[in-house]
Write a protein that holds these residues in place. Structure first.
Motif, PDB file in Angstrom:
ATOM      1  N   GLU A 132       0.879  -1.185   0.015  1.00 52.56           N
ATOM      2  CA  GLU A 132      -0.162  -0.020  -0.099  1.00 52.56           C
ATOM      3  C   GLU A 132       0.801   1.300   0.218  1.00 52.56           C
ATOM      4  N   GLN A 133       1.907   1.343   0.869  1.00 52.37           N
ATOM      5  CA  GLN A 133       2.758   2.230   0.540  1.00 52.37           C
ATOM      6  C   GLN A 133       3.788   2.390  -0.524  1.00 52.37           C
ATOM      7  N   MET A 134       3.986   1.268  -1.078  1.00 47.86           N
ATOM      8  CA  MET A 134       4.559   1.632  -2.448  1.00 47.86           C
ATOM      9  C   MET A 134       3.369   2.190  -3.467  1.00 47.86           C
ATOM     10  N   LYS A 135       2.348   1.956  -3.500  1.00 48.68           N
ATOM     11  CA  LYS A 135       1.504   2.915  -4.043  1.00 48.68           C
ATOM     12  C   LYS A 135       1.395   4.094  -3.746  1.00 48.68           C
ATOM     13  N   ASN A 136       1.260   4.377  -2.561  1.00 44.89           N
ATOM     14  CA  ASN A 136       1.527   6.125  -2.098  1.00 44.89           C
ATOM     15  C   ASN A 136       2.553   6.640  -2.764  1.00 44.89           C
ATOM     16  N   GLU A 137       3.530   6.011  -2.733  1.00 45.33           N
ATOM     17  CA  GLU A 137       5.284   6.589  -3.193  1.00 45.33           C
ATOM     18  C   GLU A 137       4.685   6.818  -4.728  1.00 45.33           C
ATOM     19  N   PHE A 138       4.285   5.834  -5.466  1.00 47.06           N
ATOM     20  CA  PHE A 138       4.089   5.975  -6.886  1.00 47.06           C
ATOM     21  C   PHE A 138       2.804   6.809  -7.310  1.00 47.06           C
ATOM     22  N   PHE A 139       2.016   7.161  -6.294  1.00 47.15           N
ATOM     23  CA  PHE A 139       0.834   8.049  -6.419  1.00 47.15           C
ATOM     24  C   PHE A 139       1.543   9.534  -6.360  1.00 47.15           C
ATOM     25  N   SER A 140       2.370   9.576  -5.302  1.00 42.80           N
ATOM     26  CA  SER A 140       3.142  11.067  -5.165  1.00 42.80           C
ATOM     27  C   SER A 140       3.824  11.430  -6.460  1.00 42.80           C
ATOM     28  N   ALA A 141       4.693  10.572  -7.179  1.00 38.16           N
ATOM     29  CA  ALA A 141       5.212  10.726  -8.461  1.00 38.16           C
ATOM     30  C   ALA A 141       4.099  11.403  -9.414  1.00 38.16           C
TER      31      ALA A 141
END
Ligand code: FEO
Length: 171
Positions: free
Chosen positions: A12-21
């Motif tokens: 889920e946090q991996m997704k949050n980081e890619f969403f940030s990008a």
């Protein structure tokens, strides 16, 4: 090995980081459209950094013999009322990320997963830097509110930012 619960939280946090990008690229597009190429540059560099953050989670899940799960990413906000509003929005987003990292660290501690704690420690420190750099830009933008020349000077300054790949940065 990682538990299913920790693996889910890391994915889920991996997704949050890619969403940030994705969000920061959207902001770069907004700044470009507003003829603020320096701010657009700053956000593009930020987006590249966020990609490396997502990749750190990806690498950790693989190294810990877990299973990656690339989740759907929502469309980001593409339009803002002003540069100040865009940076304020970014800071709110970073505070959300900081909160998520904190909760992940709590979980890694609960489960006694030392390697995850060490990996997450890097993010704890990184979030302090991220919130600080967004806050500084917000203060500068508040100071030059209504002053076109001041805004262009901030834009010029943000145009100096250069992406440093993590390997070269030693991260
Ligand atoms: Fe990777 Fe800006 O949080």
């Amino acid at each position: 090995m990682i538990s299913q619960k920790l693996q889910d939280a890391l994915n889920e946090q991996m997704k949050n980081e890619f969403f940030s990008a994705y969000l920061y690229m959207a902001m770069a597009g907004y700044f470009q459209a507003e003829d603020l190429p320096g701010m657009a540059n700053w956000m593009r560099v930020q987006a590249l950094e966020e990609m490396t953050h997502g990749e750190k989670f990806f690498a950790f899940i693989c190294d810990a013999a877990g299973r990656t799960d690339l989740r759907p990413i929502e469309g980001p906000k593409n339009d803002f009322e002003s540069p100040l509003q865009a940076f304020e929005y970014s800071l709110q987003h970073e505070k959300f990320v900081t909160d998520r990292i904190g909760k992940l660290m709590d979980l890694a501690r609960e489960e006694g997963h030392h390697a995850a704690q060490i990996m997450l420690q890097w993010f704890v420190t990184e979030q302090v830097e991220e919130e600080s750099s967004f806050s500084l830009i917000i203060r500068k933008l508040r100071r030059v509110e209504g002053d076109g020349r001041g805004l262009l000077m901030v834009d010029q300054e943000l145009g100096q930012r250069v992406f440093v790949p993590p390997a070269a940065a030693g991260a």
